[in-house]
Design a protein around this motif. Structure first.
Motif, mmCIF file in Angstrom:
data_model
loop_
_atom_site.group_PDB
_atom_site.id
_atom_site.type_symbol
_atom_site.label_atom_id
_atom_site.label_comp_id
_atom_site.label_asym_id
_atom_site.label_seq_id
_atom_site.Cartn_x
_atom_site.Cartn_y
_atom_site.Cartn_z
ATOM 1 N N PRO A 32 0.815 -1.234 0.000
ATOM 2 C CA PRO A 32 0.000 0.000 0.000
ATOM 3 C C PRO A 32 0.843 1.278 0.000
ATOM 4 C CG PRO A 32 -0.769 -1.540 1.689
ATOM 5 C CD PRO A 32 0.542 -2.063 1.194
ATOM 6 N N LYS A 33 1.990 1.267 0.700
ATOM 7 C CA LYS A 33 2.817 2.481 0.736
ATOM 8 C C LYS A 33 3.411 2.797 -0.625
ATOM 9 C CE LYS A 33 4.118 2.667 5.578
ATOM 10 N NZ LYS A 33 5.101 2.180 6.549
ATOM 11 N N MET A 35 1.896 2.071 -3.361
ATOM 12 C CA MET A 35 0.753 2.593 -4.134
ATOM 13 C C MET A 35 0.551 4.084 -3.855
ATOM 14 S SD MET A 35 -0.134 0.006 -5.912
ATOM 15 C CE MET A 35 1.459 -0.815 -5.725
ATOM 16 N N VAL A 36 0.718 4.488 -2.601
ATOM 17 C CA VAL A 36 0.641 5.913 -2.255
ATOM 18 C C VAL A 36 1.672 6.690 -3.074
ATOM 19 C CG1 VAL A 36 1.015 7.621 -0.425
ATOM 20 C CG2 VAL A 36 -0.198 5.488 0.093
ATOM 21 N N ALA A 63 -5.448 -0.503 -7.695
ATOM 22 C CA ALA A 63 -4.715 0.065 -6.556
ATOM 23 C C ALA A 63 -3.942 1.336 -6.942
ATOM 24 C CB ALA A 63 -3.810 -0.987 -5.906
ATOM 25 N N PHE A 67 -5.240 5.549 -5.761
ATOM 26 C CA PHE A 67 -4.386 6.511 -5.064
ATOM 27 C C PHE A 67 -4.096 7.732 -5.931
ATOM 28 C CE2 PHE A 67 -3.613 2.848 -2.311
ATOM 29 C CZ PHE A 67 -3.723 3.448 -1.063
ATOM 30 N N ILE B 62 -10.750 -4.677 -3.705
ATOM 31 C CA ILE B 62 -9.374 -4.161 -3.718
ATOM 32 C C ILE B 62 -9.259 -2.757 -3.124
ATOM 33 C CG2 ILE B 62 -7.477 -3.449 -5.229
ATOM 34 C CD1 ILE B 62 -8.149 -5.832 -7.048
ATOM 35 N N VAL B 66 -7.056 -2.106 0.196
ATOM 36 C CA VAL B 66 -5.724 -1.501 0.127
ATOM 37 C C VAL B 66 -5.607 -0.327 1.103
ATOM 38 C CG1 VAL B 66 -6.133 0.063 -1.845
ATOM 39 C CG2 VAL B 66 -3.842 -0.876 -1.458
ATOM 40 N N PHE B 67 -6.717 0.383 1.336
ATOM 41 C CA PHE B 67 -6.673 1.475 2.319
ATOM 42 C C PHE B 67 -6.661 0.944 3.754
ATOM 43 C CE2 PHE B 67 -7.931 3.979 -1.386
ATOM 44 C CZ PHE B 67 -7.088 5.066 -1.248
ATOM 45 N N LEU B 70 -3.120 -0.103 4.246
ATOM 46 C CA LEU B 70 -2.262 1.075 4.425
ATOM 47 C C LEU B 70 -2.310 1.547 5.869
ATOM 48 C CD1 LEU B 70 -0.514 3.357 3.095
ATOM 49 C CD2 LEU B 70 -2.649 4.615 2.782
ATOM 50 N N VAL B 74 0.357 -3.068 6.726
ATOM 51 C CA VAL B 74 0.649 -4.457 6.333
ATOM 52 C C VAL B 74 0.377 -4.601 4.829
ATOM 53 C CG1 VAL B 74 0.012 -5.373 8.610
ATOM 54 C CG2 VAL B 74 -1.727 -5.291 6.781
#
Lengths: 192, 192
Positions: A32-33, A35-36, A63, A67, B62, B66-67, B70, B74
């Motif tokens: 996720p990071k 993706m940010v 994803a 973002f 998804i 994903v958020f 975040l 994990v």
């Protein structure tokens, strides 16, 4: 984008002569990071383009696209893939041929979600032969909307997708550009 | 979750007796800010559960997953859907029957991404008959991992999914619980 290239180098797996597996951080397991960071980078690059919608295709584009849309403060739309479709007045559809699977899928977007007034940014995880991007372009054209460009996480410059988008005068921003795979190693396009 | 319920009331479309379309903010067009809020809420509710992986199924799970991942810091894993599968030593698979489409799909997770040491939080957009959740539970069990619970965006309490999860002693946190559709209007479970 340095962070992405390092990640590909460290965790990507090259299969054969033209396949890169990045399923541990992008398209099966997702970081996720990262993706940010991808979303932030796309949003910066298209900050002045007047984007009103981000468009991707399920599933791997979702994803990074969500973002990007968050950063640009606009909705994200993901086109649905279907094996077969019933033509409907409610949907835009396009054919997308998959070279890997050697089959044609259809992608569908509800007409309510792409309108003539929209300026649409395409986001996708890969640009290889450009079939998915072309399908999305067809939908944007059918909607009478404006295509501002395509943000690609990983581009394989040796396949024909980039040329196809260049010929259509589409602005392309790729965060990692892969020129070749040599002995199972990735060679990025900006390397000597 | 008030914000979500209001959104469903304002923009959801009830079709027939048991279908709710939320394709303008959740599962076709996606509101990224709402996804941030959903992820934050799930992360708060499971903050002390020791989650190491968030698991969902492509595609509609998804964005909320994903958020959530975040916020929990994990990785997120999305199971792939396949019409047919070749059994492989590299993957966990489960069958998922779709009542809407009246067909069985298979879901697949690479064994590298769910390990015995993992504590897994399932996230999904809908809980109706619970087939997708059950498929994910089978995969988590096969991996020898710990299931900490299921975070559901919209639960339809009148279908059998919740009971199925209760019987398996799975902690369920639903952000909107729909008890009924009356005259095309949504009745939430916490209403009088």
């Amino acid at each position: 984008m340095r962070e992405l290239e390092e990640r590909i180098r460290r965790e990507g797996r090259v299969l054969g002569t033209d396949v890169l597996k990045v399923d541990n951080f992008l398209n099966h397991q997702v970081d996720p990071k990262l993706m940010v960071a991808l979303g932030h980078e796309f949003a910066m690059r298209f900050a002045d383009a007047g984007v009103t919608k981000v468009l991707t295709v399920e599933s791997s584009g979702i994803a990074p696209a969500v973002f990007t849309a968050l950063d640009l403060d606009v909705p994200m739309v993901f086109a649905r893939k279907r094996k077969s479709i019933t033509l409907s007045a409610d949907n835009y559809t396009a054919d997308v041929y998959s070279f890997t699977k050697q089959e044609t899928n259809h992608i569908i977007v509800d007409k309510r979600f792409i309108q003539p007034k929209d300026s649409v940014l395409i986001i996708d995880d890969f640009l290889a032969n450009g079939q998915a991007a072309q399908g999305m372009m067809e939908i944007i054209t059918a909607a009478g909307a404006n295509l501002v460009g395509a943000g690609i996480v990983i581009e394989k410059t040796f396949q024909k997708g980039r040329q196809l988008l260049n010929e259509a005068n589409v602005r392309v921003e790729s965060l990692a550009r892969i020129e070749d795979f040599v002995n199972g190693q990735v060679v990025f396009a900006n390397e000597d």
